[in-house]
Design a protein around this motif. Sequence first.
Motif, PDB file in Angstrom:
ATOM      1  N   THR A  22       0.829  -1.208   0.000  1.00 34.32           N
ATOM      2  CA  THR A  22       0.000   0.000   0.000  1.00 34.32           C
ATOM      3  C   THR A  22       0.860   1.254   0.000  1.00 34.32           C
ATOM      4  OG1 THR A  22      -1.842  -1.110   1.095  1.00 34.32           O
ATOM      5  CG2 THR A  22      -1.733   1.275   1.319  1.00 34.32           C
ATOM      6  N   LYS A 254      -5.505   9.208   8.242  1.00 38.68           N
ATOM      7  CA  LYS A 254      -5.682   7.830   7.769  1.00 38.68           C
ATOM      8  C   LYS A 254      -7.154   7.526   7.504  1.00 38.68           C
ATOM      9  CE  LYS A 254      -1.560   5.390   9.174  1.00 38.68           C
ATOM     10  NZ  LYS A 254      -0.969   4.274   9.946  1.00 38.68           N
ATOM     11  N   TYR A 255      -8.026   8.056   8.332  1.00 37.76           N
ATOM     12  CA  TYR A 255      -9.460   7.877   8.073  1.00 37.76           C
ATOM     13  C   TYR A 255      -9.835   8.565   6.759  1.00 37.76           C
ATOM     14  CZ  TYR A 255     -14.471   8.552   8.195  1.00 37.76           C
ATOM     15  OH  TYR A 255     -15.805   8.585   7.844  1.00 37.76           O
ATOM     16  N   SER A 258      -8.803   6.547   3.849  1.00 37.04           N
ATOM     17  CA  SER A 258      -9.664   5.377   3.670  1.00 37.04           C
ATOM     18  C   SER A 258     -10.988   5.753   3.011  1.00 37.04           C
ATOM     19  CB  SER A 258      -9.923   4.698   5.020  1.00 37.04           C
ATOM     20  OG  SER A 258     -10.843   5.421   5.818  1.00 37.04           O
ATOM     21  N   ASP A 262     -10.246   2.986  -1.495  1.00 33.73           N
ATOM     22  CA  ASP A 262     -10.647   1.751  -0.833  1.00 33.73           C
ATOM     23  C   ASP A 262      -9.466   0.805  -0.586  1.00 33.73           C
ATOM     24  OD1 ASP A 262     -10.131   0.783  -3.368  1.00 33.73           O
ATOM     25  OD2 ASP A 262     -12.203   0.192  -3.802  1.00 33.73           O
ATOM     26  N   ASN A 265      -6.455   1.548   4.541  1.00 36.03           N
ATOM     27  CA  ASN A 265      -7.268   1.441   5.748  1.00 36.03           C
ATOM     28  C   ASN A 265      -6.844   2.505   6.757  1.00 36.03           C
ATOM     29  OD1 ASN A 265      -5.265   0.463   7.715  1.00 36.03           O
ATOM     30  ND2 ASN A 265      -5.269  -1.439   6.551  1.00 36.03           N
ATOM     31  N   ASP A 266      -7.542   2.577   7.876  1.00 42.06           N
ATOM     32  CA  ASP A 266      -7.280   3.631   8.860  1.00 42.06           C
ATOM     33  C   ASP A 266      -6.570   3.097  10.101  1.00 42.06           C
ATOM     34  OD1 ASP A 266      -9.390   2.188   9.909  1.00 42.06           O
ATOM     35  OD2 ASP A 266     -10.499   3.942  10.612  1.00 42.06           O
TER      36      ASP A 266
END
Length: 293
Positions: A22, A254-255, A258, A262, A265-266
């Motif tokens: 990622t 991070k949220y 996200s 997709d 992730n957080d």
Amino acid sequence: MFSGSIPALVTPFKDGKFDEQTYRRLIDWQIEQGSSGLVPCGTTGEASTLSIEEHHRVVEVCIDQAAGRVPVIAGCGSNDTQNALAHMRFCKEAGAAAGLCVAPYYNRPSQTGLIAHFSYLAENSDLPIVLYNVPSRTVTDIEDETVVELVRKYPDRIVAIKDASGDLSRVADHRMGLDKDFCQLSGNDELWLPHSAAGGSGCISVSANVAPALCAEFYEAMAANDLVRARELNDRLFPLHYAMFSDASPAPAKYALSRVHDWVNDEVRLPICRASDAARKAVDEALEHAGLV
């Protein structure tokens, strides 16, 4: 030496481990969207929760994936001078353009101690240093006179500063105190516009994690002295700048990522927790305001 929109990259985790796949994808996206540099292992990168081996691997992967397309300013700071030097030596060997060196935290060194710390790093590594002044986190302020003394003493080693003091007068103070152009980068997204107007050359940005194209466009507008366009973009980004700190950083960033992608992730590491409901609401509203969702 450095300019533009330079994201202080988040470090993706998956099941508690560094998510290299990622991270590589995030780096490619950042460069494609116009980011002009990358900062791995800063505060936003949760460097304080990484082991030395993880820290070095994150830097190594960032440099490898960037592949010379943009400079990498690797986080090298520590409250232990010898540990900071070890980071700098590794990052130099790995191919970093510079090391981001925060003022030693917790120890609360005097200005004399700060000069000794950064002098030691400059004399024992040939990796260029970007000073990082963030008194709200370190409880130590790299005062203007200290910056000027260090840059005059090591003009080829101490090449820039990331200033997150919140004091915009420092841009002019540094300019007046030095007989040379000195690279000044804002460490506060919400102050990027006035910092640039005062003479700054860009921002090491949290918001650029989520909105790299808008942040890059904002920089271009400022560089072209197109203040009308710059203000329009600043207004569009401004709620996001604040939303990034609506909970302990980098949980909101991070949220937000996200929500935008997709494939991110957080997940964060303790003692940071995932963004609260209130922070998520602030981020959601800011993303919508900026036209990112």
